[in-house]
Design a protein around this motif. Structure first.
Motif, PDB file in Angstrom:
ATOM      1  N   GLU A   1     -10.926   8.520   3.637  1.00 44.46           N
ATOM      2  CA  GLU A   1     -10.354   9.460   2.664  1.00 44.46           C
ATOM      3  C   GLU A   1     -10.598   8.947   1.255  1.00 44.46           C
TER       4      GLU A   1
ATOM      5  N   LYS B   1      -9.688   7.607  -2.184  1.00 43.33           N
ATOM      6  CA  LYS B   1      -8.495   6.878  -2.632  1.00 43.33           C
ATOM      7  C   LYS B   1      -8.281   7.239  -4.095  1.00 43.33           C
TER       8      LYS B   1
ATOM      9  N   ARG C   1       6.616   5.504  -4.734  1.00 42.78           N
ATOM     10  CA  ARG C   1       6.281   4.465  -3.762  1.00 42.78           C
ATOM     11  C   ARG C   1       7.402   3.439  -3.658  1.00 42.78           C
TER      12      ARG C   1
ATOM     13  N   GLU D   1      -0.883  11.863  -2.980  1.00 34.59           N
ATOM     14  CA  GLU D   1      -1.070  11.191  -4.275  1.00 34.59           C
ATOM     15  C   GLU D   1      -1.066  12.263  -5.358  1.00 34.59           C
TER      16      GLU D   1
ATOM     17  N   LYS E   1      -8.442   5.352   7.902  1.00 37.43           N
ATOM     18  CA  LYS E   1      -7.276   5.410   8.790  1.00 37.43           C
ATOM     19  C   LYS E   1      -7.684   5.718  10.228  1.00 37.43           C
TER      20      LYS E   1
ATOM     21  N   ARG F   1       2.015  -3.291   6.774  1.00 34.09           N
ATOM     22  CA  ARG F   1       0.623  -3.329   6.305  1.00 34.09           C
ATOM     23  C   ARG F   1      -0.211  -3.731   7.500  1.00 34.09           C
TER      24      ARG F   1
ATOM     25  N   LYS G   1      -8.175  -0.477   3.096  1.00 36.34           N
ATOM     26  CA  LYS G   1      -8.601  -0.040   1.758  1.00 36.34           C
ATOM     27  C   LYS G   1      -9.972  -0.644   1.470  1.00 36.34           C
TER      28      LYS G   1
ATOM     29  N   ARG H   1       2.677  -1.642 -13.602  1.00 34.47           N
ATOM     30  CA  ARG H   1       2.950  -0.871 -12.387  1.00 34.47           C
ATOM     31  C   ARG H   1       4.359  -0.312 -12.450  1.00 34.47           C
TER      32      ARG H   1
HETATM   33  P1  ATP Z   1      -0.071  -1.160  -1.697  1.00 31.34           P
HETATM   34  O1  ATP Z   1       0.507   0.201  -1.942  1.00 31.34           O
HETATM   35  O2  ATP Z   1      -0.952  -1.204  -0.491  1.00 31.34           O
HETATM   36  O3  ATP Z   1       0.904  -2.267  -1.799  1.00 31.34           O
HETATM   37  P2  ATP Z   1      -1.072  -0.902  -4.292  1.00 31.34           P
HETATM   38  O4  ATP Z   1       0.160  -0.139  -4.626  1.00 31.34           O
HETATM   39  O5  ATP Z   1      -1.486  -2.009  -5.194  1.00 31.34           O
HETATM   40  O6  ATP Z   1      -1.037  -1.471  -2.845  1.00 31.34           O
HETATM   41  P3  ATP Z   1      -3.596   0.075  -3.741  1.00 31.34           P
HETATM   42  O7  ATP Z   1      -3.990  -1.221  -3.184  1.00 31.34           O
HETATM   43  O8  ATP Z   1      -4.403   0.550  -4.897  1.00 31.34           O
HETATM   44  O9  ATP Z   1      -2.145   0.189  -4.198  1.00 31.34           O
HETATM   45  O10 ATP Z   1      -3.704   1.168  -2.573  1.00 31.34           O
HETATM   46  C1  ATP Z   1      -2.702   1.875  -1.939  1.00 31.34           C
HETATM   47  C2  ATP Z   1      -2.315   3.139  -2.700  1.00 31.34           C
HETATM   48  O11 ATP Z   1      -3.392   4.057  -2.789  1.00 31.34           O
HETATM   49  C3  ATP Z   1      -1.245   3.949  -2.011  1.00 31.34           C
HETATM   50  O12 ATP Z   1       0.031   3.421  -2.225  1.00 31.34           O
HETATM   51  C4  ATP Z   1      -1.428   5.326  -2.622  1.00 31.34           C
HETATM   52  O13 ATP Z   1      -0.658   5.440  -3.798  1.00 31.34           O
HETATM   53  C5  ATP Z   1      -2.870   5.359  -3.049  1.00 31.34           C
HETATM   54  N1  ATP Z   1      -3.706   6.362  -2.336  1.00 31.34           N
HETATM   55  C6  ATP Z   1      -4.640   7.130  -2.918  1.00 31.34           C
HETATM   56  N2  ATP Z   1      -5.268   7.897  -2.029  1.00 31.34           N
HETATM   57  C7  ATP Z   1      -4.721   7.633  -0.827  1.00 31.34           C
HETATM   58  C8  ATP Z   1      -4.957   8.120   0.493  1.00 31.34           C
HETATM   59  N3  ATP Z   1      -5.899   9.008   0.756  1.00 31.34           N
HETATM   60  N4  ATP Z   1      -4.191   7.608   1.484  1.00 31.34           N
HETATM   61  C9  ATP Z   1      -3.241   6.682   1.242  1.00 31.34           C
HETATM   62  N5  ATP Z   1      -2.985   6.186   0.014  1.00 31.34           N
HETATM   63  C10 ATP Z   1      -3.712   6.660  -1.010  1.00 31.34           C
END
Ligand code: ATP
Length: 696
Positions: A297, A299, A320, A352, A458, A515, A521, A661
């Motif tokens: 998917e 991101k 989140r 998102e 996924k 996780r 990712k 963040r």
């Molecule tokens: P994490 O949420 O894994 O702790 P993080 O907040 O630093 O890490 P990333 O590592 O950038 O974020 O990746 C996860 C985030 O990507 C998700 O929390 C979500 O907000 C975002 N995201 C974007 N597109 C998708 C998708 N298709 N499926 C799941 N998450 C997605």
């Protein structure tokens, strides 16, 4: 082990069955005396068991106070007490002058220690007679304080704080004041609380309860298994329903045994989101998912949103971080009746939220999204248009879907909801297997062209077969629960288990707060480093030259969830805009040591581990996303000491600020374990001992 004498002196003196606040304070002191996690858990278990048996009605209040909260994150639980209210209340309750308080603050740098000393030196002339504090009374007063707003509320809050401080004695004063400043400083009790609760309820039931604790097995292994199961059940409950107001009454009513049925998901209570695991590149992702079907998917770079809608049409949107942000997205709320297909009554969906140009459908950057006000957005005056890219459905018409495989959840979402172009659409996806390398590479490339950060991958169906990169080496395999045990050629089975031969089966279920390898990712800039880090700014130096008005560099730290300490990892001086420098200086302004600004202090916190001494220390308030070129061993920084090297910590080369963040609290900052687990070209070479990162 249950030590009934741990709180003996306190309980003996207590005439009624209402648990005294002194009991809780005693536990805090004991927790503070040790760094041993086992001892911390033991102390909490003892405290909880004492309450379960003697005063179960105070248990909920005790759990909130111990976890340094008064309610769940998605409800208002800010006490709204500035340092000036607490100082005035202290002056009123102890007779200490403001000047003495300032002096004490310069000496200690912690309001709890200040209050403690001020009370010790208290003038004999007490106006009010102290009434011993109870756990429940302290808690309900705090809830009352948090609910006060509007005209006269500051004076009202001050009166309540003063009354509490008049009644507090000895160590109670210290911890009560730390609670009032919402910084209890007793290590990582948040994560430990669930473990302690699971043990306490495996060992004790309230008097007269109509349920019994399980019989404790004689052998240590069997006992550990029992505790392990109870812990897993309670962790899962808490991930689905992160609110002690729901968890504690259910536990008291039926013990651990009823939790799975009594305490599932609930509409308008956010569940903790499932998280993705990092991979270095497409090749590693393909190796990990070899033999499965998966969905790639886009991101998107926006804000994760969990949308709850009940059968009356009431909508809640959570971040989140489980904060309520419904008032930030009234445009999305308005959209909900239009996306619900026939037959949809209630649901929980995830996606998102991304800033978008509604005329062209082009995605805008995260920075544009960040320009939207954080709350009370006027739907008639939206400046930043957004689109929700939906990716999961966790609940539909009264039924949890978490245990259904992703293919089924996604299918239901697509069939029961209706897309609205540029406002509510499915994430772009490609179903594939590891054979489809070219198509996946092309999909990854187009994700980057569309301003996405890469892809999320996924697993679509539950897969209980071991997935090995070299299947020919597997000599035996089996599934136990959601673990797959694999014996490899050349190793006996037991050794293979120890060598990591047992691995989690890849389930396509939605696993809140976990996780796992079933969500991977793959990000675009993984060539420079394995991932970005989420670090907490803990101090700053005066800038030089052009930056002399601001703080630069900034000292950054990882957070150790085991001890609650912040371990310094690097200085950062790049990636900040002048506007950001100015905002930072306002937020962390130097009050000259007066204690006026609660975000800064001249004193290093007891829970900061740093050998460097910045000009000013920051309160741990924010999480910043930091990019870096590599990780290196360091004699200066203590982060992750003992994990990679016994006498050196880890540091970052060329750290660069990416963004603040907003959606992460300090408890979600990167951990030393995470840092130590990032592959590095430098620390992997044992002969490499310099140059060290940014240590000028
Ligand atoms: P994490 O949420 O894994 O702790 P993080 O907040 O630093 O890490 P990333 O590592 O950038 O974020 O990746 C996860 C985030 O990507 C998700 O929390 C979500 O907000 C975002 N995201 C974007 N597109 C998708 C998708 N298709 N499926 C799941 N998450 C997605």
């Amino acid at each position: 082990s249950f030590d009934p004498d741990m709180f003996k002196g306190i309980l003996d003196k207590w005439p009624t069955r209402k648990a005294p606040y002194a009991l809780l304070t005693r536990a805090f002191v004991l927790v503070n005396l040790t760094r041993s996690r086992i001892k911390i858990v033991d102390t909490l278990v003892n405290l909880l068991r004492t309450l379960i048996r003697l005063d179960p009605e105070s248990l909920l209040a005790a759990v909130w106070l111990t976890t340094n909260d008064i309610g769940p994150t998605y409800e208002n639980n800010e006490l709204g007490l500035g340092i000036s209210i607490i100082s005035k209340a202290l002056t009123g309750s102890s007779g200490t002058t403001t000047a003495t308080l300032k002096k004490l603050f310069n000496k200690h740098g912690d309001m709890g220690d200040v209050a403690f000393e001020a009370k010790v030196k208290q003038k004999a002339l007490m106006m009010k007679k102290p009434i011993p504090l109870t756990i429940k009374n302290v808690y309900t007063t705090l809830v009352k304080i948090a609910s006060m707003s509007g005209k006269g509320s500051q004076e009202n809050k001050q009166r309540h704080v003063e009354r509490l401080l008049v009644d507090a004695k000895g160590e109670e004063v210290r911890y009560l004041t730390r609670t009032l400043t919402q910084h209890l400083r007793i290590g990582a009790v948040k994560t430990t609380m669930i473990i302690a609760l699971s043990r306490a309820f495996s060992l004790s039931a309230p008097d007269g309860a109509n349920w019994e604790c399980p019989t404790m097995p004689k052998s240590k292994e069997a006992r550990q298994e029992l505790f392990g199961k109870a812990e897993e059940v309670l962790k899962q409950c808490f991930a689905r329903r992160p609110n002690y107001n729901d968890i504690i009454p259910s536990l008291l009513k039926g013990g651990i045994g009823v939790m799975e049925t009594e305490c599932g998901m609930a509409i308008h209570v956010p569940l903790k989101p499932m998280l993705g695991s990092i991979t270095r590149d497409l090749a590693e992702m393909l190796m990990k998912l070899h033999g499965t079907s998966f969905s790639c998917e886009f991101k998107y770079d926006g804000q994760r949103a969990q949308i709850h809608c009940d059968s009356n049409g009431k909508v809640s949107i959570f971040s989140r971080n489980l904060e309520l942000m419904t008032s930030k997205y009234p445009d999305l709320v308005e959209l909900i009746p239009r996306i619900r297909g026939d037959g949809v009554q209630s649901f929980v969906m995830e996606g998102e939220i991304v800033a978008i140009d509604i005329n062209t459908g082009q995605i805008k950057s995260f920075q544009i999204l960040a320009e939207r006000e954080r709350r009370n957005v006027d739907v008639g005056n939206i400046r930043v248009d957004v689109c929700l890219f939906a990716f999961d459905l966790m609940y539909l018409n009264g039924q949890e879907l978490l245990l259904r495989p992703f293919r089924e959840r996604r299918g239901l979402m697509h069939s029961m909801f209706v897309e609205i172009p540029t406002k509510f659409v499915w994430v772009r996806s490609l179903d594939a297997t590891s054979e489809d390398v070219d198509a996946i590479r092309e999909f990854f490339r187009s994700s980057l062209e569309t301003k996405c950060e890469g892809i999320m991958v996924k697993v679509l169906d539950n897969c209980t077969k071991p997935l090995m990169s070299k299947p020919e080496e597997v000599i035996e395999e089996g599934v136990e629960g959601n673990l797959v045990s694999v014996a490899m050629k050349g190793r006996d089975k037991e050794k293979a288990k120890l060598a990591g031969g047992r691995r989690k089966a890849l389930l396509a279920t939605y696993e809140p707060d976990k996780r796992l390898e079933s969500w991977l990712k793959v990000k675009k800039d993984y060539d420079s480093a394995a991932d970005t880090l989420d670090l907490v700014p803990i101090g700053g130096w005066h800038g030089l030259g052009r930056k002399s008005k601001w703080w630069s560099p900034i000292l950054l730290a990882v957070r150790n969830p085991e001890t609650g300490t912040f371990e310094a990892v690097c200085k950062c001086m790049s990636g900040f805009t002048d506007k950001y420098y100015a905002e930072m200086k306002d937020f962390y302004n130097d009050d000259g040591g007066s204690g006026e600004n609660i975000n800064t202090s001249r004193h290093k916190k007891a829970y900061y581990e740093a050998s460097l001494c910045p000009a000013i220390w920051f309160e741990p308030k924010e999480v910043w996303e930091i990019a870096f070129a590599d990780i290196t061993l360091s004699p200066t920084y203590s982060a992750a000491m003992g994990l990679v090297s016994e006498d050196r910590g880890l540091s970052l080369r060329f750290p660069r600020f990416l963004r603040k963040r907003e959606d992460k609290g300090i408890e979600e900052a990167s951990t030393p374990q995470f840092l130590a687990g990032i592959p590095s070209s430098l620390i992997l070479r044992p002969w490499f001992f310099g140059p060290l990162a940014n240590e000028s």
